[in-house]
Design a protein around this motif. Structure first.
Motif, mmCIF file in Angstrom:
data_model
loop_
_atom_site.group_PDB
_atom_site.id
_atom_site.type_symbol
_atom_site.label_atom_id
_atom_site.label_comp_id
_atom_site.label_asym_id
_atom_site.label_seq_id
_atom_site.Cartn_x
_atom_site.Cartn_y
_atom_site.Cartn_z
ATOM 1 N N LYS A 1 9.245 9.755 -13.862
ATOM 2 C CA LYS A 1 8.902 8.448 -14.422
ATOM 3 C C LYS A 1 9.777 7.347 -13.828
ATOM 4 O O LYS A 1 9.322 6.217 -13.612
ATOM 5 C CB LYS A 1 9.039 8.489 -15.942
ATOM 6 N N LEU A 2 11.041 7.663 -13.552
ATOM 7 C CA LEU A 2 11.916 6.679 -12.923
ATOM 8 C C LEU A 2 11.477 6.400 -11.485
ATOM 9 O O LEU A 2 11.544 5.255 -11.022
ATOM 10 C CB LEU A 2 13.362 7.174 -12.961
ATOM 11 N N TYR A 3 11.055 7.464 -10.777
ATOM 12 C CA TYR A 3 10.517 7.252 -9.430
ATOM 13 C C TYR A 3 9.292 6.335 -9.473
ATOM 14 O O TYR A 3 9.115 5.460 -8.618
ATOM 15 C CB TYR A 3 10.131 8.584 -8.793
ATOM 16 N N TYR A 4 8.461 6.545 -10.478
ATOM 17 C CA TYR A 4 7.262 5.729 -10.615
ATOM 18 C C TYR A 4 7.620 4.280 -10.940
ATOM 19 O O TYR A 4 6.933 3.346 -10.505
ATOM 20 C CB TYR A 4 6.366 6.308 -11.706
ATOM 21 N N SER A 5 8.712 4.086 -11.694
ATOM 22 C CA SER A 5 9.137 2.724 -12.019
ATOM 23 C C SER A 5 9.557 1.958 -10.768
ATOM 24 O O SER A 5 9.391 0.730 -10.696
ATOM 25 C CB SER A 5 10.280 2.748 -13.039
ATOM 26 N N ILE A 6 10.102 2.666 -9.773
ATOM 27 C CA ILE A 6 10.449 2.005 -8.509
ATOM 28 C C ILE A 6 9.201 1.471 -7.831
ATOM 29 O O ILE A 6 9.183 0.344 -7.307
ATOM 30 C CB ILE A 6 11.191 2.986 -7.580
ATOM 31 N N SER A 7 8.125 2.263 -7.873
ATOM 32 C CA SER A 7 6.861 1.814 -7.312
ATOM 33 C C SER A 7 6.334 0.590 -8.049
ATOM 34 O O SER A 7 5.804 -0.350 -7.437
ATOM 35 C CB SER A 7 5.831 2.953 -7.352
ATOM 36 N N ARG B 1 0.832 -1.207 0.000
ATOM 37 C CA ARG B 1 0.000 0.000 0.000
ATOM 38 C C ARG B 1 0.866 1.256 0.000
ATOM 39 O O ARG B 1 0.529 2.246 -0.655
ATOM 40 C CB ARG B 1 -0.903 -0.018 1.233
ATOM 41 N N CYS B 2 1.974 1.228 0.714
ATOM 42 C CA CYS B 2 2.896 2.376 0.708
ATOM 43 C C CYS B 2 3.550 2.546 -0.653
ATOM 44 O O CYS B 2 3.801 3.676 -1.101
ATOM 45 C CB CYS B 2 3.956 2.188 1.793
ATOM 46 N N ALA B 3 3.824 1.426 -1.327
ATOM 47 C CA ALA B 3 4.388 1.507 -2.675
ATOM 48 C C ALA B 3 3.399 2.155 -3.633
ATOM 49 O O ALA B 3 3.777 2.949 -4.504
ATOM 50 C CB ALA B 3 4.774 0.112 -3.159
ATOM 51 N N GLU B 4 2.096 1.830 -3.480
ATOM 52 C CA GLU B 4 1.077 2.469 -4.315
ATOM 53 C C GLU B 4 1.013 3.972 -4.057
ATOM 54 O O GLU B 4 0.888 4.769 -4.991
ATOM 55 C CB GLU B 4 -0.274 1.829 -4.037
ATOM 56 N N THR B 5 1.096 4.362 -2.787
ATOM 57 C CA THR B 5 1.073 5.791 -2.451
ATOM 58 C C THR B 5 2.283 6.507 -3.036
ATOM 59 O O THR B 5 2.175 7.626 -3.550
ATOM 60 C CB THR B 5 1.041 5.966 -0.926
ATOM 61 N N ALA B 6 3.450 5.872 -2.961
ATOM 62 C CA ALA B 6 4.650 6.469 -3.551
ATOM 63 C C ALA B 6 4.481 6.656 -5.055
ATOM 64 O O ALA B 6 4.917 7.669 -5.628
ATOM 65 C CB ALA B 6 5.869 5.593 -3.259
#
Length: 228
Positions: A166-172, A137-142
């Motif tokens: 976009k790279l930050y989103y790829s970590i999620s 759930r924290c990954a989804e929020t990130a």
């Protein structure tokens, strides 16, 4: 404002000359002499209209002659004017463009607020991303925070900021197990980073680091399949 004869090459269109504070001349609508043009050899009297005006009002004169052309056409047809000579002198007092100052102030204020917001979102996103290692759930929020940063980057028109978001989103995506989507997203940003490596070296390093993390997740997924 007065008319007088001026000896120069004849021109078919109305020529406008701006004489600035330093007596430098800037010509508009001046026809360049062509090869074999007999007019370039024979100089005839050219009827000139000289207008001595301050630079503020002179700007409106210049705009009228170059854009509207109603006044210029009338001077040419009725009075035979072929050259408009605008001689500028400094205005008695400088004027403030309040409208432009208001636009500039609003733009600067908006940029400062956006930078402040991006700092908060980066801090908040980093915290949720760290917790996303254990909690999906924290990954989804990130990921949602990264998308909000991407919207800001699109509004600012900064392609490098957009690539980082976009790279930050790829970590999620990696944390949530969507490895294939993350792989294509990282490859896309890596191609952009390599094309602009001289402008932003950190972006290339970010791609390498996240790619290693992706490779590690693929390795762990393979081990789990073998164990099962």
């Amino acid at each position: 404002m007065f008319l007088r004869e001026h000896t120069t090459t004849m021109s078919a269109s109305l020529t406008v000359c701006v004489c600035d504070y330093w007596k430098r001349c800037h010509f508009h609508n001046r026809r360049e002499p062509e090869a074999g043009d007999c007019c370039s050899q024979t100089k005839k009297p050219l009827r000139r209209l000289t207008v001595e005006v301050d630079a503020i009002n002179g700007n409106y004169y210049l705009r009228e002659f170059l854009q509207q052309r109603v006044m210029g056409d009338r001077l040419k047809k009725v009075h035979g004017v072929q050259l408009i000579w605008l001689e500028f002198h400094p205005p008695e007092r400088d004027t403030i463009d309040y409208r432009w100052a208001h636009i500039l102030a609003h733009t600067l204020w908006e940029h400062i607020e956006v930078e402040h917001l991006m700092s908060w979102l980066s801090t908040l996103g980093g915290g949720f991303s760290a917790l996303g290692e254990q909690f999906e759930r924290c990954a989804e929020t990130a990921g949602k925070i990264s998308l909000q940063q991407l919207k800001i980057g699109l509004r600012l028109g900064d392609p490098f900021l957009q690539a980082r978001c976009k790279l930050y989103y790829s970590i999620s995506l990696i944390q949530r197990g969507q490895l294939r989507v993350a792989k294509h997203l990282i490859r896309e940003q890596y191609a952009f980073a390599r094309a602009n490596e001289e402008k932003d070296v950190r972006l290339v390093r970010m791609c390498h680091g996240i790619w290693h993390r992706l490779a590690y997740e693929y390795e762990q997924r393979g081990k789990r399949k073998i164990g099962n």
